[in-house]
Design a protein around this motif. Structure first.
Motif, PDB file in Angstrom:
ATOM      1  N   PRO A  33     -12.901  -5.182 -37.372  1.00 59.67           N
ATOM      2  CA  PRO A  33     -13.740  -4.821 -36.237  1.00 59.67           C
ATOM      3  C   PRO A  33     -14.008  -6.033 -35.343  1.00 59.67           C
ATOM      4  CG  PRO A  33     -15.083  -5.051 -38.212  1.00 59.67           C
ATOM      5  CD  PRO A  33     -13.652  -5.237 -38.640  1.00 59.67           C
ATOM      6  N   VAL A  34     -14.250  -5.767 -34.077  1.00 52.56           N
ATOM      7  CA  VAL A  34     -14.500  -6.847 -33.120  1.00 52.56           C
ATOM      8  C   VAL A  34     -15.894  -7.429 -33.369  1.00 52.56           C
ATOM      9  CG1 VAL A  34     -14.788  -7.395 -30.670  1.00 52.56           C
ATOM     10  CG2 VAL A  34     -12.924  -5.905 -31.412  1.00 52.56           C
ATOM     11  N   LEU A  35     -15.964  -8.753 -33.453  1.00 55.29           N
ATOM     12  CA  LEU A  35     -17.220  -9.455 -33.692  1.00 55.29           C
ATOM     13  C   LEU A  35     -17.944  -9.733 -32.381  1.00 55.29           C
ATOM     14  CD1 LEU A  35     -19.259 -11.051 -35.397  1.00 55.29           C
ATOM     15  CD2 LEU A  35     -17.693 -13.010 -35.273  1.00 55.29           C
ATOM     16  N   ASP A  36     -19.164  -9.233 -32.283  1.00 55.10           N
ATOM     17  CA  ASP A  36     -20.072  -9.568 -31.185  1.00 55.10           C
ATOM     18  C   ASP A  36     -21.231 -10.308 -31.837  1.00 55.10           C
ATOM     19  OD1 ASP A  36     -22.042  -9.729 -29.236  1.00 55.10           O
ATOM     20  OD2 ASP A  36     -21.784  -7.660 -28.561  1.00 55.10           O
ATOM     21  N   GLY A 120     -11.428 -11.192 -31.446  1.00 56.00           N
ATOM     22  CA  GLY A 120     -11.230 -10.153 -32.445  1.00 56.00           C
ATOM     23  C   GLY A 120     -12.369 -10.163 -33.452  1.00 56.00           C
ATOM     24  N   ASN A 121     -12.041 -10.258 -34.744  1.00 52.52           N
ATOM     25  CA  ASN A 121     -13.076 -10.264 -35.781  1.00 52.52           C
ATOM     26  C   ASN A 121     -13.504 -11.671 -36.195  1.00 52.52           C
ATOM     27  OD1 ASN A 121     -10.755 -11.056 -37.264  1.00 52.52           O
ATOM     28  ND2 ASN A 121     -11.585 -10.131 -39.119  1.00 52.52           N
ATOM     29  N   ALA A 122     -13.011 -12.699 -35.509  1.00 54.09           N
ATOM     30  CA  ALA A 122     -13.242 -14.078 -35.944  1.00 54.09           C
ATOM     31  C   ALA A 122     -14.059 -14.886 -34.943  1.00 54.09           C
ATOM     32  CB  ALA A 122     -11.906 -14.775 -36.175  1.00 54.09           C
ATOM     33  N   PHE A 123     -14.721 -15.918 -35.484  1.00 54.73           N
ATOM     34  CA  PHE A 123     -15.475 -16.873 -34.675  1.00 54.73           C
ATOM     35  C   PHE A 123     -15.227 -18.256 -35.247  1.00 54.73           C
ATOM     36  CE2 PHE A 123     -19.643 -19.086 -33.831  1.00 54.73           C
ATOM     37  CZ  PHE A 123     -19.474 -19.212 -32.464  1.00 54.73           C
ATOM     38  N   TYR A 147     -15.486 -14.517 -40.340  1.00 51.96           N
ATOM     39  CA  TYR A 147     -14.662 -13.312 -40.231  1.00 51.96           C
ATOM     40  C   TYR A 147     -15.511 -12.083 -40.516  1.00 51.96           C
ATOM     41  CZ  TYR A 147     -11.075 -16.871 -40.764  1.00 51.96           C
ATOM     42  OH  TYR A 147     -10.306 -17.999 -40.611  1.00 51.96           O
ATOM     43  N   LEU A 148     -15.647 -11.208 -39.528  1.00 53.04           N
ATOM     44  CA  LEU A 148     -16.391  -9.965 -39.698  1.00 53.04           C
ATOM     45  C   LEU A 148     -15.523  -8.999 -40.501  1.00 53.04           C
ATOM     46  CD1 LEU A 148     -18.990  -8.434 -38.960  1.00 53.04           C
ATOM     47  CD2 LEU A 148     -17.780  -7.561 -36.954  1.00 53.04           C
ATOM     48  N   MET A 149     -16.050  -8.553 -41.649  1.00 55.24           N
ATOM     49  CA  MET A 149     -15.306  -7.652 -42.521  1.00 55.24           C
ATOM     50  C   MET A 149     -15.612  -6.184 -42.206  1.00 55.24           C
ATOM     51  SD  MET A 149     -13.767 -10.026 -44.002  1.00 55.24           S
ATOM     52  CE  MET A 149     -12.831  -9.191 -45.258  1.00 55.24           C
ATOM     53  N   ASN A 150     -16.885  -5.920 -41.945  1.00 54.35           N
ATOM     54  CA  ASN A 150     -17.332  -4.594 -41.511  1.00 54.35           C
ATOM     55  C   ASN A 150     -18.656  -4.798 -40.786  1.00 54.35           C
ATOM     56  OD1 ASN A 150     -19.530  -4.470 -43.455  1.00 54.35           O
ATOM     57  ND2 ASN A 150     -18.046  -3.851 -45.006  1.00 54.35           N
TER      58      ASN A 150
END
Length: 177
Positions: A33-36, A120-123, A147-150
């Motif tokens: 999932p996209v990380l905000d 994306g899912n990373a920062f 890394y956003l996992m969920n």
């Protein structure tokens, strides 16, 4: 024979140079999932972590309770650390969201400005921390990858270095309440 030796040397140097390349945040552009950050770090977030030295030995275990809030593009992440030896620490990050998924931040024990970017899912978050060690303060470079996992879980791995020499790693698991 000399031609083969030159070719082998050229290939080996290419492999070695490629091994030194660092990961790029753009590699995560299409990951979901996209990380905000403003959404994830809003409210209470709990974390559990370890610090390992460069041999991989666990040196410290800790928990963190984060009180996070945003007002537009300005955020405050108030971190309360509790270490396995019973000691505590507090760090208050003041973050600013910029263009193109970029963020800057400051905290009392951070030297200068922290800078990062989400894709994306990373920062990726880089900064220098003034770290007290045995009565002295060392300025240590951190290279954090999150890394956003969920929607609730994020993993974090950070390498610590000084003068380009890796000192250890911090590994964290975040859970959003």
């Amino acid at each position: 024979m000399n031609r083969r030796l030159l070719l082998a040397a050229a290939l080996a140097s290419g492999v070695l140079a490629g091994g030194c390349a660092s990961p790029d945040i753009a590699d995560h552009q299409s990951e979901k999932p996209v990380l905000d950050l403003r959404q994830y770090f809003n409210g209470t977030v709990d974390a559990w972590g370890v610090f390992t030295d460069r041999s991989g030995r666990v040196v410290k275990r800790f928990t963190v309770v984060m009180d996070c809030r945003w007002n537009g593009d300005e955020g405050v992440l108030d971190e309360a650390f509790t270490y396995s030896d019973g000691s505590t620490q507090r760090r208050v990050w003041r973050l600013t969201r910029g263009a193109d998924g970029r963020y800057t931040g400051r905290a009392d024990d951070v030297v200068g400005l922290a800078e990062g970017q989400a894709r994306g899912n990373a920062f990726r978050w880089r900064y220098t921390l003034a770290l007290p060690v045995d009565g002295r303060v060392w300025n240590v470079a951190f290279d954090d990858w999150m890394y956003l996992m969920n929607e609730r879980v994020m993993l974090n791995k950070a390498s610590m270095s000084k003068f380009g020499v890796t000192l250890g790693e911090v590994t964290l698991a975040f859970t959003k309440r």
